[in-house]
Write a protein that holds these residues in place. Structure first.
Motif, PDB file in Angstrom:
ATOM      1  N   ALA A  55      -7.022  36.984 -24.826  1.00 33.81           N
ATOM      2  CA  ALA A  55      -7.987  36.382 -23.908  1.00 33.81           C
ATOM      3  C   ALA A  55      -9.160  35.773 -24.671  1.00 33.81           C
ATOM      4  O   ALA A  55      -9.640  34.681 -24.331  1.00 33.81           O
ATOM      5  N   GLY A  56      -9.629  36.477 -25.706  1.00 32.26           N
ATOM      6  CA  GLY A  56     -10.710  35.927 -26.524  1.00 32.26           C
ATOM      7  C   GLY A  56     -10.268  34.700 -27.282  1.00 32.26           C
ATOM      8  O   GLY A  56     -11.020  33.720 -27.397  1.00 32.26           O
ATOM      9  N   LYS A  57      -9.027  34.705 -27.784  1.00 26.34           N
ATOM     10  CA  LYS A  57      -8.500  33.556 -28.522  1.00 26.34           C
ATOM     11  C   LYS A  57      -8.379  32.341 -27.621  1.00 26.34           C
ATOM     12  O   LYS A  57      -8.744  31.219 -28.014  1.00 26.34           O
ATOM     13  N   VAL A  58      -7.892  32.520 -26.409  1.00 29.53           N
ATOM     14  CA  VAL A  58      -7.740  31.397 -25.469  1.00 29.53           C
ATOM     15  C   VAL A  58      -9.098  30.775 -25.164  1.00 29.53           C
ATOM     16  O   VAL A  58      -9.257  29.552 -25.161  1.00 29.53           O
ATOM     17  N   LEU A  59     -10.110  31.613 -24.923  1.00 21.27           N
ATOM     18  CA  LEU A  59     -11.450  31.091 -24.639  1.00 21.27           C
ATOM     19  C   LEU A  59     -12.010  30.353 -25.850  1.00 21.27           C
ATOM     20  O   LEU A  59     -12.543  29.240 -25.724  1.00 21.27           O
ATOM     21  N   ASP A  60     -11.897  30.949 -27.038  1.00 25.04           N
ATOM     22  CA  ASP A  60     -12.438  30.309 -28.250  1.00 25.04           C
ATOM     23  C   ASP A  60     -11.765  28.968 -28.518  1.00 25.04           C
ATOM     24  O   ASP A  60     -12.422  27.989 -28.894  1.00 25.04           O
ATOM     25  N   GLU A  61     -10.449  28.919 -28.366  1.00 25.36           N
ATOM     26  CA  GLU A  61      -9.731  27.665 -28.604  1.00 25.36           C
ATOM     27  C   GLU A  61     -10.153  26.592 -27.610  1.00 25.36           C
ATOM     28  O   GLU A  61     -10.265  25.415 -27.975  1.00 25.36           O
ATOM     29  N   ARG A  62     -10.386  26.993 -26.381  1.00 26.04           N
ATOM     30  CA  ARG A  62     -10.827  26.012 -25.382  1.00 26.04           C
ATOM     31  C   ARG A  62     -12.230  25.518 -25.694  1.00 26.04           C
ATOM     32  O   ARG A  62     -12.500  24.313 -25.606  1.00 26.04           O
ATOM     33  N   LEU A  63     -13.118  26.426 -26.061  1.00 28.31           N
ATOM     34  CA  LEU A  63     -14.482  26.034 -26.409  1.00 28.31           C
ATOM     35  C   LEU A  63     -14.501  25.139 -27.646  1.00 28.31           C
ATOM     36  O   LEU A  63     -15.284  24.184 -27.720  1.00 28.31           O
ATOM     37  N   ALA A  64     -13.621  25.430 -28.603  1.00 24.29           N
ATOM     38  CA  ALA A  64     -13.594  24.671 -29.853  1.00 24.29           C
ATOM     39  C   ALA A  64     -13.098  23.245 -29.658  1.00 24.29           C
ATOM     40  O   ALA A  64     -13.324  22.387 -30.511  1.00 24.29           O
ATOM     41  N   HIS A  70     -19.366  25.924 -28.418  1.00 20.76           N
ATOM     42  CA  HIS A  70     -20.350  26.108 -27.366  1.00 20.76           C
ATOM     43  C   HIS A  70     -20.603  27.597 -27.114  1.00 20.76           C
ATOM     44  O   HIS A  70     -19.749  28.449 -27.380  1.00 20.76           O
ATOM     45  N   ASP A  71     -21.780  27.887 -26.575  1.00 24.02           N
ATOM     46  CA  ASP A  71     -22.193  29.247 -26.233  1.00 24.02           C
ATOM     47  C   ASP A  71     -21.805  29.503 -24.783  1.00 24.02           C
ATOM     48  O   ASP A  71     -22.366  28.898 -23.865  1.00 24.02           O
ATOM     49  N   ILE A  72     -20.852  30.394 -24.550  1.00 21.30           N
ATOM     50  CA  ILE A  72     -20.390  30.653 -23.190  1.00 21.30           C
ATOM     51  C   ILE A  72     -21.515  31.236 -22.331  1.00 21.30           C
ATOM     52  O   ILE A  72     -21.557  31.011 -21.113  1.00 21.30           O
ATOM     53  N   ARG A  73     -22.448  31.945 -22.965  1.00 17.49           N
ATOM     54  CA  ARG A  73     -23.570  32.494 -22.182  1.00 17.49           C
ATOM     55  C   ARG A  73     -24.452  31.387 -21.641  1.00 17.49           C
ATOM     56  O   ARG A  73     -24.899  31.445 -20.486  1.00 17.49           O
ATOM     57  N   ALA A  74     -24.682  30.359 -22.439  1.00 17.80           N
ATOM     58  CA  ALA A  74     -25.479  29.224 -21.959  1.00 17.80           C
ATOM     59  C   ALA A  74     -24.752  28.480 -20.850  1.00 17.80           C
ATOM     60  O   ALA A  74     -25.382  27.987 -19.899  1.00 17.80           O
ATOM     61  N   ILE A  75     -23.442  28.397 -20.951  1.00 17.30           N
ATOM     62  CA  ILE A  75     -22.658  27.743 -19.892  1.00 17.30           C
ATOM     63  C   ILE A  75     -22.759  28.543 -18.602  1.00 17.30           C
ATOM     64  O   ILE A  75     -22.912  27.980 -17.509  1.00 17.30           O
ATOM     65  N   ARG A  76     -22.684  29.862 -18.694  1.00 13.47           N
ATOM     66  CA  ARG A  76     -22.808  30.716 -17.508  1.00 13.47           C
ATOM     67  C   ARG A  76     -24.191  30.588 -16.871  1.00 13.47           C
ATOM     68  O   ARG A  76     -24.316  30.579 -15.643  1.00 13.47           O
TER      69      ARG A  76
END
Length: 428
Positions: A94-103, A2-8
């Motif tokens: 921090a980037g890895k945690v976000l990416d893993e959650r999005l994935a 998912h695109d975190i910018r679209a979620i925001r």
């Protein structure tokens, strides 16, 4: 992905889509993780910017021959350098945690996908009735195959265990004929490019099409970082990974006939007899790579290409639009084609055609450059069965069976069978 910018930009819409999938709201959690990522980036950048500024100050102090001030500033630089690795590590984590959650979050369903918790919420889209009189009952494929001695589950079990089969003689040739017929149809009439891809792929390829990490236990690991493909969707879609295409190159359409391997062959206790759910099977796959505005049209086209296989085989089938609770993880919308199997007196899935939007493209970093406008954009990906060869064999055997146990060969397959028009039943 998912695109975190679209979620925001629209967290409420994201949560509504997840709710349709039966999931709890996640936008607040994801935005908090993104805030933590941004804070870590800012801290690392501030550290670097301060060191750059101090370097200039040290130069000025030395020029002014203010050794005490220069020593003080150099001590601060040393302290900041000591902190930098930890800040860089925090930024990466921090980037890895976000990416893993999005994935780990499934794709968002399209607005026209019907609501539902499971297969009972699927909606019929259309159907096709064969020109021949439809059998409403009959022997199952394994009864027909075992009676001829050409379908051997016992031998397969000695070799590999349960959920494998050995096909022999005319049945082996019939399965080969089905695969060749489908490839010829899709390449010669439907404009797909035939590909012979590897059936062993690495982690990145499986991640790109979303088999990893969520469905790791459903796959066969081959060792040394390789996986046996569960479908040719994996290598065909990943042909465009880490690339920037031109709009003129789109759409790309690929097809392949490959063996497929599934560690999880279905629900426990279901379809334990026969070829419906196997650990190894052959399938003709269809994959399309398109510009975003063309993907909906391409989805309908792909469905029609898969349907053409069954129409030419003159098999009765229906098309179902899968509901939100029955769609695959990476799909935004899926059509299932279900063929009539008289041995079970029901319809069974023989093809699944899905549009994934940019969900897989983000995981693969697959993009294109439009003819007009600036920048690059993610492509849209689609995949479908065109169709499952083993299940087509089942459908042909059961729908073309004769009272004496023989099976008539559909006319479209006879050229691939050396003119043979019938697989004989057991000797009387």
């Amino acid at each position: 992905m998912h695109d975190i910018r679209a979620i925001r930009e629209n967290p409420a819409a994201f949560d509504r889509d997840l709710e349709r999938r039966g999931l709890a709201p996640l936008s607040a959690e994801l935005i908090a993780l993104d805030d933590a990522r941004k804070a870590a980036i800012s801290a690392a950048q501030a550290n670097q910017e301060r060191r750059n500024a101090l370097a200039k100050e040290i130069g000025g102090a030395k020029k002014a021959k203010d050794e005490a001030r220069a020593t003080e500033l150099m001590a601060e630089v040393a302290r900041l350098k000591d902190e930098a690795p930890g800040l860089d590590a925090a930024q990466g984590e921090a980037g890895k945690v976000l990416d893993e959650r999005l994935a780990a979050i499934p794709n968002r369903p399209k607005d026209d996908v019907p609501e539902g918790a499971d297969e009972h919420g699927n909606v019929e889209y259309r159907r096709f009735d064969a020109s021949r009189e439809r059998l409403t009952a009959g022997r199952q494929h394994f009864e027909l195959g075992e009676a001829t001695g050409l379908m051997d589950f016992e031998a397969a079990a000695k070799l590999s265990g349960s959920r494998f089969v050995v096909l022999k003689g005319q049945l082996a040739r019939l399965e080969r004929a089905l695969g060749q017929f489908m490839l010829d149809l899709h390449t010669q009439e439907h404009g797909y490019m035939e590909v012979v891809p590897p059936v062993l792929v690495r982690d990145d390829a499986m991640f790109g099409t979303a088999q990893l990490p969520k469905f790791r236990d459903d796959q066969f690991a081959a060792g040394d970082g390789f996986w046996l493909i569960p479908t040719a969707e994996v290598p065909l879609t990943n042909l465009v990974r880490e690339s920037i295409l031109t709009e003129d190159e789109l759409p790309l359409r690929f097809t392949a006939l490959t063996p497929c391997f599934r560690a999880e062959a279905g629900a426990a206790g279901r379809d334990t007899r026969g070829m419906l759910r196997q650990h190894q099977f052959n399938k003709v796959e269809l994959v399309s790579i398109t510009a975003p505005e063309k993907s909906e049209e391409e989805h309908e086209r792909m469905l029609a290409c898969a349907e053409a296989v069954l129409k030419k085989l003159d098999l009765t089938y229906r098309v179902m639009t899968l509901c939100t609770g029955d769609m695959g993880f990476a799909s935004r919308k899926t059509y299932d084609i279900e063929v009539w199997v008289p041995g079970q007196e029901t319809y069974r899935e023989i093809s699944s055609c899905s549009v994934c939007g940019d969900f897989q493209a983000r995981r693969m970093n697959a993009r294109y450059r439009p003819k007009e406008g600036k920048g690059v954009h993610y492509v849209h990906t689609l995949n479908g069965s065109g169709v499952a060869v083993g299940r087509a064999l089942i459908a042909v055997m059961e729908n073309y069976q004769n009272p004496d146990g023989s099976v008539t060969i559909p006319s479209v397959l006879q050229p691939y069978m050396g003119g043979l028009n019938r697989i004989e039943g057991p000797a009387s």
